[in-house]
Design a protein around this motif. Structure first.
Motif, mmCIF file in Angstrom:
data_model
loop_
_atom_site.group_PDB
_atom_site.id
_atom_site.type_symbol
_atom_site.label_atom_id
_atom_site.label_comp_id
_atom_site.label_asym_id
_atom_site.label_seq_id
_atom_site.Cartn_x
_atom_site.Cartn_y
_atom_site.Cartn_z
ATOM 1 N N PHE A 1 30.006 24.492 -10.101
ATOM 2 C CA PHE A 1 29.513 23.363 -10.883
ATOM 3 C C PHE A 1 29.691 22.065 -10.115
ATOM 4 O O PHE A 1 30.445 21.990 -9.146
ATOM 5 N N ARG A 2 28.943 21.058 -10.584
ATOM 6 C CA ARG A 2 29.008 19.700 -10.034
ATOM 7 C C ARG A 2 29.018 18.735 -11.215
ATOM 8 O O ARG A 2 28.334 18.978 -12.210
ATOM 9 N N VAL A 3 29.762 17.647 -11.063
ATOM 10 C CA VAL A 3 29.812 16.631 -12.114
ATOM 11 C C VAL A 3 30.261 15.313 -11.477
ATOM 12 O O VAL A 3 31.012 15.322 -10.497
ATOM 13 N N LYS A 4 29.765 14.205 -12.001
ATOM 14 C CA LYS A 4 30.163 12.895 -11.486
ATOM 15 C C LYS A 4 31.320 12.346 -12.306
ATOM 16 O O LYS A 4 31.301 12.382 -13.539
ATOM 17 N N SER A 5 32.314 11.820 -11.587
ATOM 18 C CA SER A 5 33.506 11.296 -12.241
ATOM 19 C C SER A 5 33.869 9.909 -11.718
ATOM 20 O O SER A 5 34.059 9.735 -10.520
ATOM 21 N N LEU B 1 26.813 17.038 -15.620
ATOM 22 C CA LEU B 1 27.253 18.404 -15.310
ATOM 23 C C LEU B 1 26.062 19.300 -14.987
ATOM 24 O O LEU B 1 25.107 19.378 -15.751
ATOM 25 N N SER B 2 26.134 19.965 -13.837
ATOM 26 C CA SER B 2 25.180 21.028 -13.517
ATOM 27 C C SER B 2 26.004 22.246 -13.115
ATOM 28 O O SER B 2 27.025 22.127 -12.449
ATOM 29 N N CYS B 3 25.540 23.398 -13.555
ATOM 30 C CA CYS B 3 26.333 24.615 -13.385
ATOM 31 C C CYS B 3 25.434 25.767 -12.968
ATOM 32 O O CYS B 3 24.331 25.927 -13.476
ATOM 33 N N ILE B 4 25.924 26.576 -12.038
ATOM 34 C CA ILE B 4 25.277 27.829 -11.662
ATOM 35 C C ILE B 4 26.223 28.939 -12.088
ATOM 36 O O ILE B 4 27.419 28.894 -11.796
ATOM 37 N N GLY B 5 25.676 29.912 -12.809
ATOM 38 C CA GLY B 5 26.495 31.031 -13.274
ATOM 39 C C GLY B 5 26.997 30.861 -14.693
ATOM 40 O O GLY B 5 28.025 31.431 -15.055
ATOM 41 N N GLU B 6 26.288 30.076 -15.508
ATOM 42 C CA GLU B 6 26.721 29.844 -16.893
ATOM 43 C C GLU B 6 26.926 31.139 -17.675
ATOM 44 O O GLU B 6 27.763 31.192 -18.576
ATOM 45 N N GLU B 7 26.175 32.178 -17.304
ATOM 46 C CA GLU B 7 26.306 33.454 -18.011
ATOM 47 C C GLU B 7 27.673 34.107 -17.781
ATOM 48 O O GLU B 7 28.051 35.040 -18.494
#
Length: 156
Positions: free
Chosen positions: A14-18, A52-58
């Motif tokens: 995942f990626r997210v800005k903080s 938030l962007s996510c790969i593999g949410e499943e």
């Protein structure tokens, strides 16, 4: 600051800005201690949930703790394969997401001080490594993650 994170088995990234990337707030509550493990505490960061962007949410499952017999609104996201704690999201504060510092792969800045919170819930075996400049609280601290970063001029 862009934070990139993952679980141990790499099923989830995942990626997210903080704007608040300093890992300073050590929580010793039984929920963090038991679900995230580590030194008897967990460190949550603060980020903008819209980024938030996510790969593999499943591969993610959610745990909602019970506090004093009531189910919490906070959703603890973790990998259902390797059990890595990824982030906490609470719909009561929809603009925020709290990634666990332990899941972040991006090098994080070193905090100039630490806040040790929920010490009233810590396990007896946990030794508190509080330094002179650190603040300690039996329950919640007197300032938020954002206020701490602002006070020390550490927003990014």
């Amino acid at each position: 600051m862009l934070l990139e994170g993952s679980c141990h088995c790499q099923a989830v990234t995942f990626r997210v800005k903080s704007p608040h990337p300093y890992p300073f707030n050590r929580c010793y509550c039984s929920i963090c201690r038991k679900t995230a493990g580590g030194g008897g505490y967990a460190i949550n960061l603060s980020a903008d949930s819209k980024t938030l962007s996510c790969i593999g949410e499943e591969h993610i499952t959610i745990y909602r703790a019970r506090i004093k017999g009531e189910q919490s609104t906070a959703e603890r996201h973790f990998c259902k394969h390797c059990a890595t704690s990824l982030w906490v999201y609470d719909p009561d504060w929809p603009e925020l997401i709290h990634p666990f510092a332990s899941a972040i792969d991006t090098p994080l800045p070193s905090p100039p001080q630490n806040v040790h919170m929920m010490l009233g819930s810590r396990a007896d075996w946990v030794e508190i490594d509080a330094r002179f400049q650190d603040k300690c609280f039996d329950e919640y601290p007197d300032e938020s993650l954002a206020e701490w970063h602002q006070r020390l001029g550490l927003e990014r």
